[in-house]
Design a protein around this motif. Structure first.
Motif, mmCIF file in Angstrom:
data_model
loop_
_atom_site.group_PDB
_atom_site.id
_atom_site.type_symbol
_atom_site.label_atom_id
_atom_site.label_comp_id
_atom_site.label_asym_id
_atom_site.label_seq_id
_atom_site.Cartn_x
_atom_site.Cartn_y
_atom_site.Cartn_z
ATOM 1 N N GLU A 1 1.764 -10.971 3.763
ATOM 2 C CA GLU A 1 1.599 -10.042 2.651
ATOM 3 C C GLU A 1 0.341 -9.215 2.877
ATOM 4 O O GLU A 1 -0.733 -9.769 3.105
ATOM 5 N N LEU A 2 0.490 -7.899 2.858
ATOM 6 C CA LEU A 2 -0.644 -6.989 2.978
ATOM 7 C C LEU A 2 -0.911 -6.403 1.594
ATOM 8 O O LEU A 2 -0.183 -5.530 1.119
ATOM 9 N N GLU A 3 -1.944 -6.914 0.933
ATOM 10 C CA GLU A 3 -2.248 -6.486 -0.426
ATOM 11 C C GLU A 3 -2.892 -5.107 -0.432
ATOM 12 O O GLU A 3 -3.357 -4.606 0.595
ATOM 13 N N LYS A 4 -2.938 -4.481 -1.604
ATOM 14 C CA LYS A 4 -3.510 -3.144 -1.718
ATOM 15 C C LYS A 4 -4.966 -3.132 -1.251
ATOM 16 O O LYS A 4 -5.772 -3.949 -1.687
ATOM 17 N N GLY A 5 -5.282 -2.220 -0.353
ATOM 18 C CA GLY A 5 -6.646 -2.068 0.134
ATOM 19 C C GLY A 5 -7.074 -3.062 1.181
ATOM 20 O O GLY A 5 -8.169 -2.953 1.731
ATOM 21 N N ALA A 6 -6.222 -4.041 1.499
ATOM 22 C CA ALA A 6 -6.582 -5.063 2.489
ATOM 23 C C ALA A 6 -6.476 -4.482 3.896
ATOM 24 O O ALA A 6 -5.642 -3.623 4.181
ATOM 25 N N ASN A 7 -7.352 -4.958 4.792
ATOM 26 C CA ASN A 7 -7.324 -4.510 6.180
ATOM 27 C C ASN A 7 -6.395 -5.348 7.045
ATOM 28 O O ASN A 7 -5.887 -4.868 8.062
ATOM 29 N N GLU A 8 -6.191 -6.592 6.642
ATOM 30 C CA GLU A 8 -5.328 -7.483 7.414
ATOM 31 C C GLU A 8 -4.374 -8.212 6.476
ATOM 32 O O GLU A 8 -4.736 -8.552 5.350
ATOM 33 N N PRO A 9 -3.158 -8.463 6.928
ATOM 34 C CA PRO A 9 -2.214 -9.218 6.106
ATOM 35 C C PRO A 9 -2.556 -10.703 6.100
ATOM 36 O O PRO A 9 -3.129 -11.224 7.066
ATOM 37 N N LYS A 10 -2.216 -11.388 5.027
ATOM 38 C CA LYS A 10 -2.429 -12.834 4.953
ATOM 39 C C LYS A 10 -1.104 -13.559 5.157
ATOM 40 O O LYS A 10 -0.034 -13.094 4.744
ATOM 41 N N LEU A 11 -1.178 -14.701 5.819
ATOM 42 C CA LEU A 11 0.011 -15.491 6.105
ATOM 43 C C LEU A 11 0.494 -16.194 4.839
ATOM 44 O O LEU A 11 -0.277 -16.871 4.154
ATOM 45 N N LEU A 12 1.788 -16.048 4.548
ATOM 46 C CA LEU A 12 2.396 -16.744 3.421
ATOM 47 C C LEU A 12 3.157 -17.980 3.883
ATOM 48 O O LEU A 12 2.948 -19.069 3.379
ATOM 49 N N TYR A 13 4.054 -17.786 4.859
ATOM 50 C CA TYR A 13 4.903 -18.877 5.342
ATOM 51 C C TYR A 13 5.105 -18.743 6.852
ATOM 52 O O TYR A 13 5.069 -17.644 7.411
ATOM 53 N N LYS A 14 5.352 -19.879 7.487
ATOM 54 C CA LYS A 14 5.713 -19.880 8.909
ATOM 55 C C LYS A 14 6.653 -21.050 9.176
ATOM 56 O O LYS A 14 6.416 -22.171 8.707
ATOM 57 N N ILE A 15 7.715 -20.780 9.933
ATOM 58 C CA ILE A 15 8.647 -21.806 10.396
ATOM 59 C C ILE A 15 8.695 -21.696 11.912
ATOM 60 O O ILE A 15 8.896 -20.598 12.445
ATOM 61 N N GLN A 16 8.519 -22.827 12.618
ATOM 62 C CA GLN A 16 8.358 -22.738 14.071
ATOM 63 C C GLN A 16 9.034 -23.900 14.789
ATOM 64 O O GLN A 16 9.055 -25.037 14.300
ATOM 65 N N LEU A 17 9.605 -23.583 15.954
ATOM 66 C CA LEU A 17 10.104 -24.601 16.875
ATOM 67 C C LEU A 17 8.930 -25.071 17.718
ATOM 68 O O LEU A 17 8.442 -24.354 18.584
ATOM 69 N N GLU A 18 8.438 -26.274 17.452
ATOM 70 C CA GLU A 18 7.189 -26.743 18.043
ATOM 71 C C GLU A 18 7.328 -27.089 19.533
ATOM 72 O O GLU A 18 6.398 -26.886 20.306
ATOM 73 N N ASN A 19 8.446 -27.618 19.936
ATOM 74 C CA ASN A 19 8.620 -28.024 21.343
ATOM 75 C C ASN A 19 9.488 -27.015 22.104
ATOM 76 O O ASN A 19 10.370 -27.382 22.884
ATOM 77 N N ASN B 1 0.802 -1.223 0.000
ATOM 78 C CA ASN B 1 0.000 0.000 0.000
ATOM 79 C C ASN B 1 0.835 1.274 0.000
ATOM 80 O O ASN B 1 1.982 1.303 0.459
ATOM 81 N N THR B 2 0.212 2.342 -0.520
ATOM 82 C CA THR B 2 0.746 3.697 -0.436
ATOM 83 C C THR B 2 -0.189 4.497 0.465
ATOM 84 O O THR B 2 -1.410 4.485 0.277
ATOM 85 N N TYR B 3 0.376 5.193 1.445
ATOM 86 C CA TYR B 3 -0.416 5.850 2.483
ATOM 87 C C TYR B 3 -0.475 7.361 2.270
ATOM 88 O O TYR B 3 0.400 7.940 1.616
ATOM 89 N N PRO B 4 -1.515 8.012 2.830
ATOM 90 C CA PRO B 4 -1.653 9.473 2.695
ATOM 91 C C PRO B 4 -0.444 10.203 3.269
ATOM 92 O O PRO B 4 0.297 9.657 4.096
#
Length: 408
Positions: free
Chosen positions: A243-261, A52-55
């Motif tokens: 990724e926060l697309e143009k005009g979107a209110n919330e970002p969408k998850l693309l990838y996650k890497i996590q230490l589970e334990n 996005n581009t902001y005011p």
């Protein structure tokens, strides 16, 4: 007697350009950000690509009025944001004022040492900014708007209410705080924003970055680095990409890497790094006990997620070993006439053994993966220095290989 004074200084932007010429581009930037977050003892690292581009009608007024080619409105466009859950400390602020002169050189629980890692972000931006606690900082190496940079207390002066457009790019990050409450009180973490360079004319770099370049950077990190970047870090337990697309209110998850334990292995993961500072102090005062080796062993379970699709967990046997500091100090004094304290030569070696897939190609690590494959599936970590390479191999042979044989 009168003479003409001169000051043999080099422009900040020229120094940055030279650093970037010798410093990798691409996903290496993400690894440097990750390393700094781990040094700050963050447990999470979040990356967001904002399209996005902001005011720009209610921005700060620049301190400098040089009729320059760019104002603060130039940085309201697409950007890479990086959030962690640790506060920026006063010593960290001092590091920002120095090029290739890190404040971490005597902090033996930190990865960074050369002081150039953060500067890798200038591959993609001309003016980084960040929010931490009650501070808002803008860096301006070109001195187009500020004399190198400026730090504000946004709480005391209610800046988010007075200049809402200045803070608008920070408001749609993944956060537990409601948007309308954000920045009305100190922020418990740090959010960096790197506006993408979208035009020529920079004295730092001629390269223009667009959002697709950042998406490709995310993709390469997930496909190539991913779990590798968590094997030998000390504190980071989760890395996520949005990724926060143009005009979107919330970002969408693309990838996650996590230490589970994480809760189960956290203590072993921190064990050596939390003891190294007092041990180095004892070494410096000649009070260190001769029996000073340390070791930590644990099985870590990692997960990878692409969008809503989660892969099966991957288990690794992690071995970390700190060899004799007295012996190491003697070795370096006799062979290099150097003290390990001055050069951060720490005999800390480690192994990561994949337990699910022995066909994995091992890599050489200095906490994060280096572009050097190993001839076997085991990955090897060490504070590698060219002149000290064979000493680390001795440490490796002394403990780790015998440990693997005993384990299997």
């Amino acid at each position: 007697m009168e003479g003409e004074e001169f000051n043999p200084t080099e422009p900040y932007t020229r120094r940055l350009r030279k650093i970037l010429e010798e410093y990798p581009d691409g996903s290496q930037i993400l690894r440097e950000i990750l390393q700094n977050s781990d040094d700050a003892k963050s447990t999470e690292q979040v990356f967001i690509l904002d399209h996005n581009t902001y005011p720009s009608s209610s921005l700060f007024k620049p301190h400098l009025n040089n009729n320059c080619q760019r104002g603060l409105d130039s940085y309201q466009g697409p950007a890479l944001l990086a959030k962690n859950n640790s506060l920026f400390e006063e010593r960290d602020f001092k590091s920002l004022l120095s090029l290739a002169n890190s404040e971490k050189h005597d902090q033996f629980d930190k990865i960074g040492v050369m002081g150039v890692g953060f500067n890798s972000v200038y591959h993609i931006t001309d003016s980084p900014s960040f929010i931490t606690d009650d501070k808002y900082v803008i860096l301006d190496p070109h001195k187009w708007c500020y004399n190198g940079g400026v730090k504000f207390n946004f709480i005391n002066h209610e800046l988010a209410e007075k200049c809402p457009d200045q803070f608008a790019p920070f408001r749609r990050i993944p956060c537990d705080i409601p948007c309308d409450e954000l920045f009305k009180k100190p922020f418990k973490g740090t959010i960096f924003r790197y506006p993408l360079r979208d035009t020529t004319g920079s004295d730092i770099s001629d390269k223009i970055y667009n959002p697709e370049d950042i998406l490709e950077m995310f993709h390469k990190f997930y496909e190539i680095d991913s779990i590798n970047c968590l094997l030998f870090l000390k504190y980071i337990e989760c890395i996520s990409f949005y990724e926060l697309e143009k005009g979107a209110n919330e970002p969408k998850l693309l990838y996650k890497i996590q230490l589970e334990n994480a809760e189960k292995v956290r203590q072993e993961r921190h064990f050596i790094v939390e003891k190294i500072i007092p041990m180095m102090d004892l070494l410096n005062s000649s009070s260190l006990n001769e029996n000073n080796q340390l070791k930590a062993t644990y099985v870590a379970s990692f997960s990878r997620q692409k969008g809503d699709s989660k892969e099966p967990n991957s288990k690794w046997l992690i071995l970390n070993y700190l060899d004799d500091l007295l012996e190491t100090q003697t070795y370096f004094q006799n062979n290099f006439r150097k003290n390990i304290r001055d050069y951060k030569f720490i005999p800390n070696v480690g192994l990561a053994v994949p337990l699910n897939d022995l066909n994995v190609t091992g890599k050489l690590f200095c906490f994060l993966p280096l572009p050097i494959p190993m001839p076997f599936s085991v990955s090897v970590h060490g504070y590698f220095a060219v002149g000290a390479y064979y000493y680390y191999i001795e440490c490796f042979n002394k403990y780790c290989i015998s440990y693997i044989k005993n384990f299997f």
